[in-house]
Design an enzyme around this catalytic site. Structure first.
Site, mmCIF file in Angstrom:
data_model
loop_
_atom_site.group_PDB
_atom_site.id
_atom_site.type_symbol
_atom_site.label_atom_id
_atom_site.label_comp_id
_atom_site.label_asym_id
_atom_site.label_seq_id
_atom_site.Cartn_x
_atom_site.Cartn_y
_atom_site.Cartn_z
ATOM 1 N N GLU A 319 0.848 -1.193 0.000
ATOM 2 C CA GLU A 319 0.000 0.000 0.000
ATOM 3 C C GLU A 319 0.887 1.248 0.000
ATOM 4 O O GLU A 319 0.648 2.195 0.746
ATOM 5 C CB GLU A 319 -0.914 0.026 1.223
ATOM 6 C CG GLU A 319 -1.843 -1.169 1.309
ATOM 7 C CD GLU A 319 -2.847 -1.055 2.436
ATOM 8 O OE1 GLU A 319 -4.045 -0.992 2.132
ATOM 9 O OE2 GLU A 319 -2.438 -1.019 3.601
ATOM 10 N N CYS A 403 -10.683 1.974 6.658
ATOM 11 C CA CYS A 403 -10.042 3.248 6.991
ATOM 12 C C CYS A 403 -10.507 4.403 6.113
ATOM 13 O O CYS A 403 -10.642 5.540 6.576
ATOM 14 C CB CYS A 403 -8.533 3.099 6.886
ATOM 15 S SG CYS A 403 -7.992 2.324 5.347
HETATM 16 O O1 FUB Z 1 -3.351 0.328 8.880
HETATM 17 C C1 FUB Z 1 -4.375 1.284 9.074
HETATM 18 C C2 FUB Z 1 -4.915 1.701 7.727
HETATM 19 O O2 FUB Z 1 -5.511 0.574 7.101
HETATM 20 C C3 FUB Z 1 -3.865 2.166 6.761
HETATM 21 O O3 FUB Z 1 -3.593 3.513 6.816
HETATM 22 C C4 FUB Z 1 -4.444 1.761 5.458
HETATM 23 O O4 FUB Z 1 -3.496 1.713 4.439
HETATM 24 C C5 FUB Z 1 -5.070 0.438 5.767
HETATM 25 O O5 FUB Z 1 -4.125 -0.577 5.728
HETATM 26 ZN ZN ZN Z 2 -7.748 4.023 3.753
#
Ligand code: FUB
Ligand code: ZN
Length: 640
Positions: A319, A403
């Site tokens: 990510e 999120c």
């Molecule tokens: O890990 C917390 C949140 O969930 C991250 O910021 C996003 O990328 C998702 O993985």
């Molecule tokens: Zn997010």
């Protein structure tokens, strides 16, 4: 204690701004009336709210996840923000009820995390790299600040202040997590917000401690893993982590002390939250080392790692960021939260430096990838924001990892504070949003009203409502070649007056004076640096802050088959179904004969000229299945 230096520019509180324009006001109303209730229902259904009752037992379903509190907190923050301008006893009561649940989940010693209370008791603060405890606390702190600012209540504030006392002990010398910091940054910027609210220097110091400890040797997370004897909560996602130690240090930006970092690496949301905190601390502490690091990291992101839409984080496996100029279109992850984080960081860089170029990027991300994060009815969301789709991408009602939706809601409901800023004798207009703002200058309060049809039209009319001597600074985006302006109808020399990206006009303003900025909103082509091999032979189209895309549906030719000729002319138009401005052009499209067959064919498609309607990127995906391209194939001619 050494006094803190003066902060260069400060945000304007939500309560001092009213947004009334035709672009943002209805979109924010959708968030208030549809998104926030829908997200409450989702949080209830998914189990986030019930989890706070701490009655989950092994074997039950809906096992409380390590960062469920963060989703609840972002919802609290968004809902609280809306109360600033829309008092709503029903929502106020719902907030009290949710905060009551949060209070019930707090231990007597202040600790608050459902997962480590009912799923893995006894293991608190032992897996900082993966387990998100301080990330969750950070979001709770941000929520508490927003809730207090909106309602004057201290219910959530008291909870987080209690938890922070414990954190300060456990992360101080002799504590269980001395020299530790969270794998997912967030607490740092939240502590700065808490400092801004309370004036309590200990919050700022704790933020600085976390930022300064990050990436120092010995590497905290690796020592922690050795002490714990396992590879942590994310071991199942990252089975090769032990062999790929450096890549995984980079994942959480803990590979180097932050002052030595000059390339944006790792998980992009984490990076944005860290860099935001660094900019905050640089501003409040006058810390030039942090500022210089922020400026280097900015160049790394904006000159080499950002998509044309303001999307960041191309690599789905982490990510996060890929290498320089690695911006593939077919594998473009671009999490909504990452672009939200980019807006947050850009805004802070603007406050730190007073430079308009940061506002340009905040505006780009906001109008494209952030706004694409939710459907036009405010109830479906993109987690990733691809540069192209052949029908495989659609917004969803919710996600297992949720999120992005509440992050979108909290950004849209706090837009007021991104639009204006103030410092010294200056009132700064960074985003072009119609409405009113009240700013307290040394001389006294000043009100401005802004009228605009931006981003559909380029005129921005700023009217001074109170007589005062001050500098009115209005951003002139770098793309706005040929911008003109008048003060009370008299032309002023924009080129001579633009200073670091802002048109700055200093004078004795009388009530009723008007500065009118005319930004040329014309559709234009963009080509990528040849180093971006993914964009070779491709062209994109933008109109002011909006990046456009081809979205093709039903029997229309696939977006990937379109060729935009160098000679194609652009015409501005309007799409009634989407209620957005569009750009129309003639493009060539592949037209296959009916009997074409086989994996490989000796007869190619005919090329036919068709009229294509390019829609703003943020609006795509609102009309059912479609193919979409931001970057179009480029040809010499669009004539048949
Ligand atoms: O890990 C917390 C949140 O969930 C991250 O910021 C996003 O990328 C998702 O993985
Ligand atoms: Zn997010």
């Amino acid at each position: 204690m050494t006094p803190l230096p003066t902060v260069p520019l400060s945000a304007v509180p939500l309560s001092a701004v009213t947004i009334t324009d035709e672009f943002w006001a209805p979109r924010r109303e959708v968030v208030r009336t549809r998104t926030i209730p829908q997200q409450y229902r989702q949080l209830a259904e998914a189990g986030h709210l019930d989890a706070l009752r701490l009655d989950w037992k092994p074997g039950d379903d809906k096992e409380p996840h390590i960062f469920w509190e963060s989703d609840v907190a972002k919802w609290i923050e968004a809902a609280s923000n809306t109360l600033v301008h829309h008092p709503d006893p029903h929502l106020d009561a719902a907030l009290d009820q949710v905060i009551g649940l949060v209070a019930g989940a707090q231990g007597d010693d202040g600790y608050l995390n459902v997962h480590f209370t009912v799923v893995k008791p006894g293991l608190r603060f032992t897996d900082l790299r993966d387990a998100h405890e301080l990330y969750c606390l950070g979001h709770l702190v941000e929520a508490a600040v927003a809730h207090h600012r909106a309602t004057g209540k201290t219910s959530l504030l008291d909870i987080v202040l209690g938890y922070l006392e414990l954190v300060r002990r456990e992360f101080g010398e002799g504590g269980v997590a001395a020299h530790g910091y969270d794998g997912h940054e967030e607490i740092e910027l939240a502590l700065v917000k808490l400092f801004d609210l309370t004036g309590d220097r200990t919050h700022l110091d704790l933020a600085a401690q976390f930022v300064n400890d990050r990436g120092t040797k010995p590497f905290f997370f690796e020592d922690e893993a050795r002490r714990r004897g396992d590879d942590g909560f994310f071991a199942r996602y990252f089975p090769r982590r032990p062999e790929e130690a450096e890549r995984h240090r980079q994942y959480s930006q803990s590979h180097l002390p932050v002052r030595e970092q000059d390339e944006a690496v790792g998980h992009s949301v984490r990076a944005m939250y860290l860099y935001s905190a660094m900019a905050d601390l640089a501003a409040r502490l006058g810390d030039d080392g942090l500022r210089a690091a922020c400026e280097r990291l900015w160049t790394s992101v904006v000159d080499r790692k950002m998509y044309v839409t303001g999307g960041i984080g191309a690599d789905a496996s982490i990510e996060g960021f890929r290498g320089d100029h690695e911006l593939p279109n077919d594998a473009s992850y671009n999490e909504t939260c990452a672009s939200i984080g980019l807006v947050m960081w850009a805004w802070r860089m603007g406050l730190l430096t007073g430079e308009g170029r940061y506002g340009d990027v905040a505006e780009l991300a906001l109008h494209n990838t952030v706004l694409a994060g939710a459907s036009s009815d405010g109830t479906h969301y993109f987690y990733g924001n691809p540069m192209q789709s052949d029908g495989e991408h659609a917004r969803q009602e919710w996600f297992g990892v949720a999120c992005c939706p509440p992050n979108y809601a909290r950004l849209l409901t706090s837009l007021e504070s991104y639009a204006f800023a103030t410092g010294g004798d200056e009132v700064v207009v960074t985003l072009f949003i119609g409405g009113e703002v009240r700013v307290d200058l040394d001389e006294g309060p000043v009100r401005l009203s802004v009228e605009t049809r931006y981003p559909w039209e380029g005129q921005v009319r700023v009217r001074v409502e109170d007589a005062a001597r001050f500098t009115l600074a209005v951003r002139v985006p770098a793309w706005a070649n040929g911008a003109t302006a008048t003060v009370n109808g008299e032309r002023i020399d924009v080129d001579a007056l633009v200073d670091r990206g802002y048109l700055r006009v200093h004078r004795d303003w009388a009530a009723g004076d008007e500065l009118v900025l005319e930004l040329p909103l014309v559709a234009e082509r963009l080509w990528a640096d040849p180093a971006v091999s993914a964009d070779t032979g491709l062209v994109a189209v933008r109109r002011g802050p909006l990046v456009l895309c081809a979205e093709m549906r039903g029997d229309e030719p696939a977006a990937g088959s379109l060729v935009l000729g160098r000679d194609a002319l652009f015409t501005d138009g309007w799409d009634d179904e989407l209620d957005v401005a569009v750009v129309e052009a003639t493009a060539m499209a592949d037209h296959w004969p009916e009997d074409a067959d086989g994996l490989y064919r000796v007869t190619g498609p005919d090329q036919v000229a068709i009229q294509v309607r390019l829609v703003p990127y943020f609006a795509w995906g609102n009309r059912g299945p479609s193919s979409m391209r931001v970057w179009l194939r480029e040809g010499p001619s669009s004539r048949a």
